[in-house]
Design a protein around this motif. Structure first.
Motif, mmCIF file in Angstrom:
data_model
loop_
_atom_site.group_PDB
_atom_site.id
_atom_site.type_symbol
_atom_site.label_atom_id
_atom_site.label_comp_id
_atom_site.label_asym_id
_atom_site.label_seq_id
_atom_site.Cartn_x
_atom_site.Cartn_y
_atom_site.Cartn_z
ATOM 1 N N ASP A 1 0.808 -1.225 0.000
ATOM 2 C CA ASP A 1 0.000 0.000 0.000
ATOM 3 C C ASP A 1 0.842 1.277 0.000
ATOM 4 O OD1 ASP A 1 -2.394 -1.460 0.043
ATOM 5 O OD2 ASP A 1 -2.321 -1.650 2.229
ATOM 6 N N LYS A 2 2.157 1.130 -0.083
ATOM 7 C CA LYS A 2 3.032 2.293 -0.056
ATOM 8 C C LYS A 2 3.234 2.868 -1.455
ATOM 9 C CE LYS A 2 5.604 0.992 4.110
ATOM 10 N NZ LYS A 2 6.938 0.722 4.704
ATOM 11 N N SER A 3 3.122 4.173 -1.562
ATOM 12 C CA SER A 3 3.308 4.848 -2.848
ATOM 13 C C SER A 3 4.739 4.663 -3.338
ATOM 14 C CB SER A 3 3.011 6.343 -2.685
ATOM 15 O OG SER A 3 3.273 7.034 -3.889
ATOM 16 N N LEU B 1 10.764 -4.790 -6.689
ATOM 17 C CA LEU B 1 11.508 -5.635 -5.755
ATOM 18 C C LEU B 1 12.137 -6.816 -6.484
ATOM 19 C CD1 LEU B 1 12.357 -6.463 -2.886
ATOM 20 C CD2 LEU B 1 10.164 -7.685 -2.699
ATOM 21 N N ASN B 2 11.361 -7.508 -7.312
ATOM 22 C CA ASN B 2 11.889 -8.681 -7.994
ATOM 23 C C ASN B 2 12.923 -8.322 -9.044
ATOM 24 O OD1 ASN B 2 10.515 -11.489 -7.338
ATOM 25 N ND2 ASN B 2 8.992 -9.892 -7.012
ATOM 26 N N ASN B 3 12.774 -7.167 -9.683
ATOM 27 C CA ASN B 3 13.803 -6.702 -10.615
ATOM 28 C C ASN B 3 15.096 -6.409 -9.862
ATOM 29 O OD1 ASN B 3 14.595 -5.739 -13.369
ATOM 30 N ND2 ASN B 3 14.849 -3.818 -12.271
ATOM 31 N N ALA B 4 14.956 -5.806 -8.691
ATOM 32 C CA ALA B 4 16.140 -5.518 -7.874
ATOM 33 C C ALA B 4 16.840 -6.814 -7.473
ATOM 34 C CB ALA B 4 15.740 -4.729 -6.624
ATOM 35 N N VAL B 5 16.077 -7.815 -7.043
ATOM 36 C CA VAL B 5 16.672 -9.085 -6.608
ATOM 37 C C VAL B 5 17.329 -9.802 -7.783
ATOM 38 C CG1 VAL B 5 16.151 -11.372 -5.670
ATOM 39 C CG2 VAL B 5 15.131 -9.345 -4.632
ATOM 40 N N VAL C 1 23.092 -4.966 -2.605
ATOM 41 C CA VAL C 1 21.683 -4.764 -2.250
ATOM 42 C C VAL C 1 21.333 -3.283 -2.299
ATOM 43 C CG1 VAL C 1 20.008 -4.882 -0.355
ATOM 44 C CG2 VAL C 1 21.460 -6.857 -0.873
ATOM 45 N N ASP C 2 22.157 -2.450 -1.688
ATOM 46 C CA ASP C 2 21.884 -1.010 -1.671
ATOM 47 C C ASP C 2 21.875 -0.432 -3.080
ATOM 48 O OD1 ASP C 2 21.692 -1.004 1.086
ATOM 49 O OD2 ASP C 2 23.784 -0.455 1.402
ATOM 50 N N SER C 3 22.807 -0.883 -3.913
ATOM 51 C CA SER C 3 22.890 -0.393 -5.283
ATOM 52 C C SER C 3 21.618 -0.717 -6.068
ATOM 53 C CB SER C 3 24.106 -1.001 -5.978
ATOM 54 O OG SER C 3 24.110 -0.692 -7.360
ATOM 55 N N GLN C 4 21.150 -1.955 -5.947
ATOM 56 C CA GLN C 4 19.976 -2.359 -6.715
ATOM 57 C C GLN C 4 18.682 -1.748 -6.165
ATOM 58 O OE1 GLN C 4 19.682 -4.017 -9.574
ATOM 59 N NE2 GLN C 4 21.911 -4.113 -9.771
ATOM 60 N N LEU C 5 18.599 -1.612 -4.857
ATOM 61 C CA LEU C 5 17.416 -0.954 -4.282
ATOM 62 C C LEU C 5 17.349 0.494 -4.738
ATOM 63 C CD1 LEU C 5 17.399 -2.312 -0.604
ATOM 64 C CD2 LEU C 5 15.962 -3.042 -2.524
ATOM 65 N N THR C 6 18.512 1.145 -4.820
ATOM 66 C CA THR C 6 18.563 2.531 -5.297
ATOM 67 C C THR C 6 18.176 2.613 -6.760
ATOM 68 O OG1 THR C 6 20.288 3.117 -3.700
ATOM 69 C CG2 THR C 6 20.062 4.536 -5.635
ATOM 70 N N ASN D 1 16.278 0.770 -8.394
ATOM 71 C CA ASN D 1 14.858 0.492 -8.560
ATOM 72 C C ASN D 1 13.973 1.434 -7.742
ATOM 73 O OD1 ASN D 1 14.325 -2.181 -10.240
ATOM 74 N ND2 ASN D 1 16.266 -2.408 -9.151
ATOM 75 N N ASN D 2 14.600 2.470 -7.174
ATOM 76 C CA ASN D 2 13.893 3.554 -6.486
ATOM 77 C C ASN D 2 13.047 3.072 -5.303
ATOM 78 O OD1 ASN D 2 13.592 6.396 -6.430
ATOM 79 N ND2 ASN D 2 11.519 6.245 -7.236
ATOM 80 N N ILE D 3 13.519 2.047 -4.589
ATOM 81 C CA ILE D 3 12.809 1.591 -3.394
ATOM 82 C C ILE D 3 13.726 1.576 -2.166
ATOM 83 C CG2 ILE D 3 10.978 0.275 -4.532
ATOM 84 C CD1 ILE D 3 12.653 -2.229 -4.224
ATOM 85 N N LYS D 4 14.886 2.210 -2.287
ATOM 86 C CA LYS D 4 15.839 2.250 -1.173
ATOM 87 C C LYS D 4 15.231 2.901 0.059
ATOM 88 C CE LYS D 4 20.128 2.003 0.537
ATOM 89 N NZ LYS D 4 19.943 2.610 1.844
ATOM 90 N N ASN D 5 14.398 3.930 -0.146
ATOM 91 C CA ASN D 5 13.804 4.649 0.983
ATOM 92 C C ASN D 5 12.489 4.031 1.450
ATOM 93 O OD1 ASN D 5 15.903 6.543 1.010
ATOM 94 N ND2 ASN D 5 14.880 7.802 -0.551
ATOM 95 N N ILE D 6 12.045 2.974 0.759
ATOM 96 C CA ILE D 6 10.820 2.285 1.156
ATOM 97 C C ILE D 6 11.151 1.020 1.948
ATOM 98 C CG2 ILE D 6 8.769 1.082 0.305
ATOM 99 C CD1 ILE D 6 8.770 2.977 -2.081
ATOM 100 N N ILE D 7 12.158 0.301 1.506
ATOM 101 C CA ILE D 7 12.571 -0.927 2.197
ATOM 102 C C ILE D 7 13.146 -0.565 3.563
ATOM 103 C CG2 ILE D 7 14.170 -2.879 2.128
ATOM 104 C CD1 ILE D 7 11.855 -3.051 0.149
ATOM 105 N N THR D 8 12.632 -1.184 4.615
ATOM 106 C CA THR D 8 13.098 -0.891 5.974
ATOM 107 C C THR D 8 14.452 -1.566 6.223
ATOM 108 O OG1 THR D 8 12.042 -2.837 6.952
ATOM 109 C CG2 THR D 8 10.699 -0.828 6.750
ATOM 110 N N ASN D 9 15.109 -1.153 7.301
ATOM 111 C CA ASN D 9 16.389 -1.767 7.657
ATOM 112 C C ASN D 9 16.231 -3.267 7.914
ATOM 113 O OD1 ASN D 9 17.914 0.586 7.451
ATOM 114 N ND2 ASN D 9 17.525 1.166 9.584
ATOM 115 N N ASP D 10 15.122 -3.649 8.543
ATOM 116 C CA ASP D 10 14.871 -5.063 8.809
ATOM 117 C C ASP D 10 14.683 -5.834 7.495
ATOM 118 O OD1 ASP D 10 14.152 -7.368 10.591
ATOM 119 O OD2 ASP D 10 12.244 -7.157 9.535
ATOM 120 N N GLN D 11 13.946 -5.250 6.564
ATOM 121 C CA GLN D 11 13.739 -5.901 5.275
ATOM 122 C C GLN D 11 15.040 -5.982 4.482
ATOM 123 O OE1 GLN D 11 10.639 -3.377 3.774
ATOM 124 N NE2 GLN D 11 9.019 -4.464 4.880
ATOM 125 N N ARG D 12 15.865 -4.954 4.567
ATOM 126 C CA ARG D 12 17.177 -4.975 3.910
ATOM 127 C C ARG D 12 18.010 -6.126 4.465
ATOM 128 N NH1 ARG D 12 22.223 -3.176 5.381
ATOM 129 N NH2 ARG D 12 23.648 -2.545 3.664
#
Length: 328
Positions: free
Chosen positions: A191-193, A200-204, A231-236, A238-249
């Motif tokens: 539900d997060k914008s 996520l799957n493209n990043a993985v 992980v940080d590079s791919q999350l960035t 795919n523009n979800i670095k600021n959405i994925i929590t530290n626990d999820q990372r």
């Protein structure tokens, strides 16, 4: 500069739709026929409807049949933490069509107009199949009742074993952890914008490709810190670095460590299959990834990249100057 971002993998290269899946050459040898894996809990009417649904989607008519029961779930899914028993019901089913090329493609097929796979997405199936050691295959998934879809995935593993290509158990265990991890992250962020399961799957998939490259196809072991940087590079990207929590990372890093330990990276084709998967995901959601590319192509990011490039140039220039000073 925009071309630079596109070169980082945010441009779709090949459209892999259902039509393409049907056109790929079916592999010879043991895979002379596709395999339909049918849940043991299906009634005769549901079994007939499931076969018809899968055959229609795949353009096939006479696949081998394989029954998936509770023992199949216990064998393939319990080692990764599931709690199935011999009496567990199975409804979700799959048709596995091995090909000679084209990567891993998955289509979740509606049953009587309804998508009854409630938890596992098509891209999650694809990433799990890649980790498990599947290469170049079309997978069609359906269910006559609402269900998470685990039975279909166990059926895929069993289909490969039936055709003389038993998959590595450590990789299957890592694949099952992957399904649990990615589905959990998607459910938490759905539900997060600015978030989508495809990002996520493209990043993985990108993480796997990058890990294979940096480890020289598994011949070198990457440290947890190196994996974290990937992980940080791919999350960035795919523009979800600021959405994925530290626990999820942390969950993603732990997952990739397990994938590395499973031996998945050792396959010479793993990197190529991961690249095809990422390109296909991007092709299937061009609007999402074009927007990401535009967001990343900002003056701030251009300045940041320029600083990195300037630092690289300065570093090597310093080396050149030092070497030159030795001869003066």
């Amino acid at each position: 500069m925009k071309k630079l971002f596109l070169s980082l993998g945010l441009l779709a290269v090949t459209v892999l739709g259902l039509g393409t899946m049907k056109q790929q050459h079916v592999a010879a040898a043991d895979w002379s026929q596709p395999v339909a894996t049918l849940g043991t809990s299906l009634t005769e009417e549901q079994k007939s409807g499931t076969l018809s649904t899968l055959n229609s989607a795949a353009g096939t008519s006479n696949p081998q049949e394989l029954t998936v029961n509770g023992d199949t779930l216990v064998k393939y899914l319990n080692p990764s933490g599931s709690n199935f028993t011999s009496n567990s019901g199975v409804w979700s089913s799959a048709l596995v069509q091995k090909t000679d090329n084209g990567g891993i493609n998955v289509k979740i097929v509606p049953y009587n107009g309804d998508n009854n796979i409630t938890t596992i997405t098509a891209d999650q199936y694809r990433n799990a199949a890649l980790t498990a050691g599947v290469a170049n295959a079309n997978l069609y998934i359906t269910s006559a009742v609402k269900i998470d879809g685990s039975g279909a995935l166990a059926g895929v593993y069993a289909a490969f074993a039936q055709n003389g290509q038993t998959l590595n158990s450590s990789q299957i265990n890592a694949a099952q952890q992957e399904v649990n991890t990615l589905s959990g992250i998607t459910q938490a962020n759905q539900d997060k914008s600015g978030y989508s399961d495809k990002q996520l799957n493209n990043a993985v998939a990108g993480m796997k490709e990058q890990m294979a490259s940096q480890s020289n196809n598994g011949s070198q072991t990457l440290s947890q810190n190196q994996i974290g940087n990937i992980v940080d590079s791919q999350l960035t990207q795919n523009n979800i670095k600021n959405i994925i929590t530290n626990d999820q990372r942390t969950q993603i890093i732990n997952l990739l460590v397990k994938i590395q330990k499973s031996g998945a990276l050792d396959s010479s084709d793993f990197k190529n299959q991961a690249s095809k998967l990422a390109n296909s995901i991007q092709s299937s959601a061009k609007d999402i990834f074009n927007k990401i590319s535009n967001k990343l192509d900002t003056q701030e990011n251009r300045n940041f990249l320029q600083k990195i490039w300037d630092s690289i140039v300065s570093f090597f220039q310093a080396i050149v100057d030092w070497v030159a000073s030795l001869f003066h």
